[in-house]
Design an enzyme around this catalytic site. Structure first.
Site, PDB file in Angstrom:
ATOM      1  N   ASP A  35       7.751  -9.447  -7.065  1.00  0.00           N
ATOM      2  CA  ASP A  35       8.548  -9.177  -5.819  1.00  0.00           C
ATOM      3  C   ASP A  35       9.174  -7.939  -5.976  1.00  0.00           C
ATOM      4  OD1 ASP A  35       9.265  -9.359  -3.085  1.00  0.00           O
ATOM      5  OD2 ASP A  35       9.430 -11.124  -3.552  1.00  0.00           O
ATOM      6  N   TYR A 124      10.045  -3.177  12.760  1.00  0.00           N
ATOM      7  CA  TYR A 124       8.768  -3.294  11.081  1.00  0.00           C
ATOM      8  C   TYR A 124       8.948  -1.075  11.017  1.00  0.00           C
ATOM      9  CZ  TYR A 124       4.064  -1.418   9.557  1.00  0.00           C
ATOM     10  OH  TYR A 124       3.088  -1.015   8.562  1.00  0.00           O
TER      11      TYR A 124
HETATM   12  N1  LIG Z   1      -2.799  -2.595   7.725  1.00  0.00           N
HETATM   13  C1  LIG Z   1      -2.807  -1.656   8.018  1.00  0.00           C
HETATM   14  O1  LIG Z   1      -2.959  -1.611   9.820  1.00  0.00           O
HETATM   15  C2  LIG Z   1      -1.926  -0.921   8.217  1.00  0.00           C
HETATM   16  C3  LIG Z   1      -1.766   0.398   9.063  1.00  0.00           C
HETATM   17  C4  LIG Z   1      -1.131   1.700   8.696  1.00  0.00           C
HETATM   18  C5  LIG Z   1       0.216   1.538   7.405  1.00  0.00           C
HETATM   19  N2  LIG Z   1      -0.103   0.703   6.298  1.00  0.00           N
HETATM   20  C6  LIG Z   1       0.832  -0.144   5.521  1.00  0.00           C
HETATM   21  O2  LIG Z   1      -0.652   0.339   4.460  1.00  0.00           O
HETATM   22  C7  LIG Z   1      -0.377  -0.233   3.687  1.00  0.00           C
HETATM   23  C8  LIG Z   1      -1.055  -1.388   2.550  1.00  0.00           C
HETATM   24  O3  LIG Z   1      -1.213  -2.039   3.861  1.00  0.00           O
HETATM   25  P1  LIG Z   1      -2.151  -2.929   3.549  1.00  0.00           P
HETATM   26  O4  LIG Z   1      -3.643  -3.351   4.527  1.00  0.00           O
HETATM   27  O5  LIG Z   1      -3.699  -2.770   2.088  1.00  0.00           O
HETATM   28  O6  LIG Z   1      -1.870  -4.553   3.265  1.00  0.00           O
HETATM   29  P2  LIG Z   1      -1.759  -5.818   2.335  1.00  0.00           P
HETATM   30  O7  LIG Z   1      -3.436  -6.038   2.452  1.00  0.00           O
HETATM   31  O8  LIG Z   1      -1.152  -6.912   2.747  1.00  0.00           O
HETATM   32  O9  LIG Z   1      -1.743  -5.956   1.406  1.00  0.00           O
HETATM   33  C9  LIG Z   1      -0.105  -5.781   0.488  1.00  0.00           C
HETATM   34  C10 LIG Z   1      -0.029  -6.041  -0.407  1.00  0.00           C
HETATM   35  O10 LIG Z   1       1.206  -6.177  -0.946  1.00  0.00           O
HETATM   36  C11 LIG Z   1       1.627  -7.580  -1.302  1.00  0.00           C
HETATM   37  N3  LIG Z   1       3.022  -8.018  -1.297  1.00  0.00           N
HETATM   38  C12 LIG Z   1       3.814  -8.046   0.482  1.00  0.00           C
HETATM   39  N4  LIG Z   1       5.272  -8.281  -0.001  1.00  0.00           N
HETATM   40  C13 LIG Z   1       5.398  -7.684  -1.105  1.00  0.00           C
HETATM   41  C14 LIG Z   1       6.381  -8.027  -1.985  1.00  0.00           C
HETATM   42  N5  LIG Z   1       8.223  -8.035  -1.449  1.00  0.00           N
HETATM   43  N6  LIG Z   1       6.276  -7.279  -3.346  1.00  0.00           N
HETATM   44  C15 LIG Z   1       5.330  -7.215  -3.418  1.00  0.00           C
HETATM   45  N7  LIG Z   1       4.064  -6.719  -2.974  1.00  0.00           N
HETATM   46  C16 LIG Z   1       3.977  -8.036  -1.272  1.00  0.00           C
HETATM   47  C17 LIG Z   1       0.587  -8.876  -0.055  1.00  0.00           C
HETATM   48  O11 LIG Z   1       0.458  -9.455  -1.210  1.00  0.00           O
HETATM   49  P3  LIG Z   1       1.102 -10.967  -0.472  1.00  0.00           P
HETATM   50  O12 LIG Z   1      -0.417 -11.216   0.748  1.00  0.00           O
HETATM   51  O13 LIG Z   1       0.495 -11.978  -1.718  1.00  0.00           O
HETATM   52  O14 LIG Z   1       2.326 -11.030   0.138  1.00  0.00           O
HETATM   53  C18 LIG Z   1      -0.871  -7.730  -0.932  1.00  0.00           C
HETATM   54  O15 LIG Z   1      -1.618  -8.094  -1.790  1.00  0.00           O
HETATM   55  C19 LIG Z   1       1.055  -0.623   3.463  1.00  0.00           C
HETATM   56  O16 LIG Z   1       2.747  -0.634   3.242  1.00  0.00           O
HETATM   57  C20 LIG Z   1       1.342  -0.989   5.068  1.00  0.00           C
HETATM   58  O17 LIG Z   1       2.701  -0.893   5.466  1.00  0.00           O
HETATM   59  C21 LIG Z   1      -1.001  -0.495   7.097  1.00  0.00           C
END
Ligand SMILES: NC(=O)c1ccc[n+]([C@@H]2O[C@H](COP(=O)([O-])OP(=O)(O)OC[C@H]3O[C@@H](n4cnc5c(N)ncnc54)[C@H](OP(=O)(O)O)[C@@H]3O)[C@@H](O)[C@H]2O)c1
Length: 290
Positions: A35, A124
């Site tokens: 975490d 956010y």
């Molecule tokens: N999704 C979008 O549309 C979008 C758009 C622009 C930028 N982003 C950025 O892109 C990145 C990746 O996004 P994604 O869509 O791949 O996200 P995701 O699928 O939600 O993956 C994030 C991962 O990080 C883990 N996580 C969350 N909180 C954590 C913590 N405190 N410590 C360790 N691990 C943690 C989650 O695990 P759990 O679920 O088990 O907590 C999940 O496996 C993020 O930085 C996000 O801000 C996303």
């Protein structure tokens, strides 16, 4: 061979990065393994692995929920990222961190470059921008990748799926689907983003990079394309952000200019529709072979 620690390894982007960095000495860490909000955990786990490169995809990114829990957003998206940067500096590692198009306010109405001033509109977005600033203040050897509208086969566990999966599920429920038509973005394939992240790492370039698929559409147009490419015809209606009434404000326009990527010799990512078609085919194949 480089030792790479991947944080958020079972997320949408994380699981694609795990595949693309398969030939490295890769340590994939899920939330259960580390975490990042736990400072002692960072010291312990990173200390065990001594990575040359840290890939951080973890975030607290339920955008509306962050309005209610801004301290939690700051803890995960800013303070934890600061700690990762401090660890990387102390141990001579490179940190690649993923950020968001939501750092912009959307007023420009033309693709944003890395030089454009941010103007975050939500808790956010403020927390993610603070994370970027901490990295820039602490660590020279960093890469920050801003992306937009991510969807990937793993689905976002943090958000309970992704936009594509939500639309496909709603289409099976037979109700009218209302999607905002006044927020313009670039839907981006996590698979394609991961490929480009690896290419960027291989150039050895540092700094801030915008990285999305090509082109632009509204969320309504994105939904229409999902249904068209899937041969579905649900009742889809455009709506406005005001009528939709989400808790967090979002930019009306957050298309990112990828020109800086081209400046380090990398090709553009493909048009968003081409990448979406590939994703839909891949998920159909997975469903059929399951
Ligand atoms: N999704 C979008 O549309 C979008 C758009 C622009 C930028 N982003 C950025 O892109 C990145 C990746 O996004 P994604 O869509 O791949 O996200 P995701 O699928 O939600 O993956 C994030 C991962 O990080 C883990 N996580 C969350 N909180 C954590 C913590 N405190 N410590 C360790 N691990 C943690 C989650 O695990 P759990 O679920 O088990 O907590 C999940 O496996 C993020 O930085 C996000 O801000 C996303």
């Amino acid at each position: 061979m480089q030792k790479v620690v991947l944080i958020g390894a079972n997320g949408q982007l994380g699981s694609e990065l795990a595949k693309i960095f398969f030939d490295h000495d890769l340590v994939p860490l899920t939330h259960a393994d580390l975490d990042i909000a736990d400072a002692k955990g960072i010291e312990k786990v990173l200390g065990q692995h001594s990575p040359d490169l840290i890939l951080n995809t973890a975030a607290y990114h339920r955008v509306d929920e962050c309005e209610e829990f801004p301290a939690r957003a700051y803890e995960v998206n800013a303070l934890a990222v600061r700690h990762l940067a401090q660890w990387a500096k102390a141990h001579n590692s490179v940190l690649l961190h993923v950020s968001t198009d939501y750092v912009f306010d959307g007023c420009l109405r033309r693709p944003y470059t890395e030089a454009d001033p941010p103007g975050p509109l939500s808790a956010y977005a403020v927390s993610k921008l603070a994370g970027e600033y901490f990295i820039r203040a602490i660590l020279d050897r960093h890469v920050i990748v801003r992306t937009c509208g991510l969807y990937g086969i793993a689905g976002s566990s943090g958000k309970g799926g992704n936009f594509v999966e939500t639309m496909l599920r709603l289409a099976t429920e037979g109700k009218e689907i209302r999607v905002v038509d006044d927020q313009v973005l670039t839907p981006t394939s996590a698979k394609e983003l991961a490929r480009k992240v690896r290419q960027l790492v291989e150039t050895g370039a540092y700094g801030l990079y915008h990285m999305t698929n090509n082109g632009a559409c509204s969320w309504y147009e994105f939904a229409a394309a999902i249904f068209e490419l899937s041969g579905l015809t649900p009742r889809l209606e455009p709506t406005t952000s005001a009528a939709f009434g989400a808790r967090a404000n979002r930019p009306a326009y957050s298309v990112l200019d990828n020109a800086k990527l081209r400046s380090v010799g990398l090709d553009d990512l493909r048009d968003w529709r081409v990448a979406l078609k590939e994703y839909l085919e891949e998920r159909t194949h997975m469903v059929l072979s399951a």
